[in-house]
Design an enzyme around this catalytic site. Structure first.
Site, PDB file in Angstrom:
ATOM      1  N   CYS A  52       0.697  -1.213  -0.006  1.00  0.00           N
ATOM      2  CA  CYS A  52       0.052  -0.063   0.010  1.00  0.00           C
ATOM      3  C   CYS A  52       0.951   1.347   0.066  1.00  0.00           C
ATOM      4  CB  CYS A  52      -1.032  -0.015   1.245  1.00  0.00           C
ATOM      5  SG  CYS A  52      -2.055   1.356   1.335  1.00  0.00           S
ATOM      6  N   CYS A  56       0.195   5.235   6.864  1.00  0.00           N
ATOM      7  CA  CYS A  56      -0.530   4.845   8.229  1.00  0.00           C
ATOM      8  C   CYS A  56       0.451   4.268   9.109  1.00  0.00           C
ATOM      9  CB  CYS A  56      -1.641   4.191   7.968  1.00  0.00           C
ATOM     10  SG  CYS A  56      -3.035   4.592   6.887  1.00  0.00           S
ATOM     11  N   CYS A  59       0.397   0.731  10.074  1.00  0.00           N
ATOM     12  CA  CYS A  59       0.094  -0.575   9.287  1.00  0.00           C
ATOM     13  C   CYS A  59       1.169  -1.144   8.602  1.00  0.00           C
ATOM     14  CB  CYS A  59      -0.870   0.060   7.987  1.00  0.00           C
ATOM     15  SG  CYS A  59      -1.547  -1.184   7.116  1.00  0.00           S
ATOM     16  N   CYS A  96     -15.949  -9.661   5.709  1.00  0.00           N
ATOM     17  CA  CYS A  96     -15.479  -7.976   5.258  1.00  0.00           C
ATOM     18  C   CYS A  96     -14.231  -8.488   4.453  1.00  0.00           C
ATOM     19  CB  CYS A  96     -14.950  -7.532   6.460  1.00  0.00           C
ATOM     20  SG  CYS A  96     -14.466  -5.699   5.776  1.00  0.00           S
ATOM     21  N   CYS A 128     -19.261  -6.986   3.486  1.00  0.00           N
ATOM     22  CA  CYS A 128     -18.368  -5.785   3.725  1.00  0.00           C
ATOM     23  C   CYS A 128     -17.178  -5.664   3.041  1.00  0.00           C
ATOM     24  CB  CYS A 128     -18.207  -5.452   5.339  1.00  0.00           C
ATOM     25  SG  CYS A 128     -17.484  -4.060   5.860  1.00  0.00           S
ATOM     26  N   CYS A 188     -19.590   1.134   8.275  1.00  0.00           N
ATOM     27  CA  CYS A 188     -18.573   0.858   9.510  1.00  0.00           C
ATOM     28  C   CYS A 188     -17.710   1.504   9.407  1.00  0.00           C
ATOM     29  CB  CYS A 188     -18.400  -0.765   9.241  1.00  0.00           C
ATOM     30  SG  CYS A 188     -17.173  -1.430  10.437  1.00  0.00           S
ATOM     31  N   ARG A 260     -18.064  -2.925  17.923  1.00  0.00           N
ATOM     32  CA  ARG A 260     -17.053  -4.163  17.625  1.00  0.00           C
ATOM     33  C   ARG A 260     -16.162  -4.277  18.705  1.00  0.00           C
ATOM     34  NH1 ARG A 260     -17.092  -4.594  12.521  1.00  0.00           N
ATOM     35  NH2 ARG A 260     -18.941  -5.637  12.289  1.00  0.00           N
TER      36      ARG A 260
END
Length: 334
Positions: A52, A56, A59, A96, A128, A188, A260
Site C-alpha cells: 500500500c 498509516c 499498518c 469483510c 462488507c 462501518c 465491535r
C-alpha cells in the site's frame, strides 16, 4: 433516545465517569435491547495484501515499512468463496473483504471485487468491503453488486490525524463515508486506541462518529497491535480499562449501533473480554487473522461464548434482506 448532536463537553462528561459507573450505565442501555446477548461474528479476508502506498503509522501493509508482510495480488474468486464458506460454517454471519489499496480504481481488479461481492451475497452472508477511498459511482456499483456495508475508519480525532497519516486527509475519510451512505450502503467506521493520542482525541473521534446521521451501523474499537517495522512498534500496550471506557462511551452515545471489539483481543484474557461485552460490545472478528495481524480462532471464541452465555447473531438482523440483493439478480427475477 437517539441523539446526533453530542457536544465535546457532553461526551467528556460521560467518558470521564468513574469506570464502574460508566460500565453500569452502558450495560443498562445495552440491556434495553432485547437481543443484548447476541454477538455479531464477522470474518475478515485480506483479498489483496501489502504494497500500500499510504503511510498509516500503525499498518504493516504500507510499502514504505519493513515488516514481515508479504505482498500478494488480488485473490482468485474461488479462493474467496471457499474462505467465506469456511467462515459461515464456523459461525460468521458477515464477511469483510479488505484490499490494501489507497483508493478504488475503475479497472479489472475492481470488477473482480464486484464479482466477489455478488458471490458471497449469494451465500446469504452480509458482505462488507474495506478498499480505501471510493467515489460516488464506485459506491453505487458496490451497492448494485449486493454489498451490505463499507468500512472506512476515521482512526482518531481530526486534530491528531496528521500525526498518524499524512498521505490522505480527514476530509477524504468523511467524503468516502458519505459516498457509501449516499449509495444506500450501511457504514462501518471506528478507530484505534493506542496511537499516542490523548483522551481528548478519543472523545473527539467519538464525537465525529456519534454526530453522523444516522449513526454508523457498526463502530469497531481497535486496540493498537504493535507491529515490528512500523513507526508505532514501541507504543505501550493499551490498558484494558481504556478499551472498556471507549466501548462503554460508544454504547451510550450510539445505543443502536453494533460496537465491535476488534483488533487486540489476542492480548486480552477471557475476563477482560467479558468486561468489554458487559460495557456494550456486541460484535467481534473471528478467525485466526485480521488481515495480517493475529486473532483468536473460532474454537476459542465459541468456548468463550458458551462460558459467557452469548449467542451468534444471524445475518441481516432487523434488516430488509431484499434491499441488499445484487441488482442484476433482482432484475432477472422480476
Amino acid at each position: 433516545m437517539i441523539k446526533h448532536d453530542w457536544t465535546l463537553a457532553e461526551i467528556e462528561a460521560i467518558y470521564n465517569k468513574p469506570l464502574l459507573d460508566l460500565m453500569f450505565e452502558a450495560a443498562s442501555i445495552h440491556r434495553q435491547n432485547k437481543d443484548y446477548a447476541e454477538v455479531q461474528i464477522s470474518s475478515l479476508i485480506s483479498i489483496k495484501t501489502g504494497g500500500c502506498p499510504e503511510d498509516c503509522a500503525y499498518c504493516p501493509q504500507a510499502a514504505r515499512y519493513s515488516t514481515d508482510v508479504d505482498v500478494h495480488k488480488l485473490m482468485p474468486l474461488e479462493t474467496v468463496v471457499n474462505m467465506a464458506k469456511e467462515a459461515k460454517d464456523a459461525g460468521s454471519s458477515r464477511v469483510c473483504m479488505g484490499a490494501a489499496w489507497r483508493e478504488v480504481r475503475d479497472n479489472r481488479d475492481f470488477d473482480r471485487v464486484l464479482e466477489m461481492v455478488k458471490a458471497v451475497n449469494d451465500m446469504d452472508m452480509e458482505v462488507c468491503c474495506t478498499l480505501g477511498m471510493l467515489n460516488a459511482n464506485q459506491a453505487q456499483k458496490l451497492a448494485d453488486a449486493g454489498l451490505y456495508a463499507y468500512n472506512h475508519n476515521v482512526d482518531t480525532s481530526e486534530e491528531y490525524y496528521s500525526e498518524v497519516i499524512t498521505t490522505r486527509t480527514y476530509k477524504d475519510r468523511l467524503n468516502t463515508i458519505n459516498n457509501a451512505r449516499e449509495a444506500g450502503l450501511t457504514v462501518c467506521s471506528g478507530g484505534i486506541v493506542g496511537l499516542g493520542e490523548t483522551d481528548k482525541d478519543r472523545v473527539g473521534m467519538l464525537k465525529v462518529l456519534s454526530n453522523l446521521h444516522p449513526h454508523p451501523d457498526s463502530v469497531p474499537i481497535n486496540a493498537l497491535v504493535r507491529i515490528e517495522g512500523t513507526p508505532l512498534e514501541d507504543q505501550p500496550k493499551v490498558p484494558i480499562q481504556d478499551m472498556v471506557r471507549m466501548i462503554a462511551t460508544a454504547r451510550i452515545l450510539m445505543p443502536k449501533t453494533v460496537v465491535r471489539l476488534s483488533a487486540g483481543r489476542t492480548e486480552m484474557s477471557l475476563s477482560e473480554q467479558a468486561m468489554c461485552f458487559m460495557a456494550g460490545a456486541n460484535s467481534i472478528f473471528a478467525g485466526d487473522k485480521l488481515l495480517t495481524t493475529p486473532n483468536p480462532d473460532f474454537k476459542d471464541d465459541m468456548e468463550m461464548f458458551d462460558i459467557l452465555g452469548l449467542a451468534p447473531r444471524e445475518a441481516y438482523k432487523n434488516v430488509d434482506r431484499e434491499q441488499f440483493r445484487p441488482k442484476e439478480t433482482v432484475e432477472k427475477e422480476a
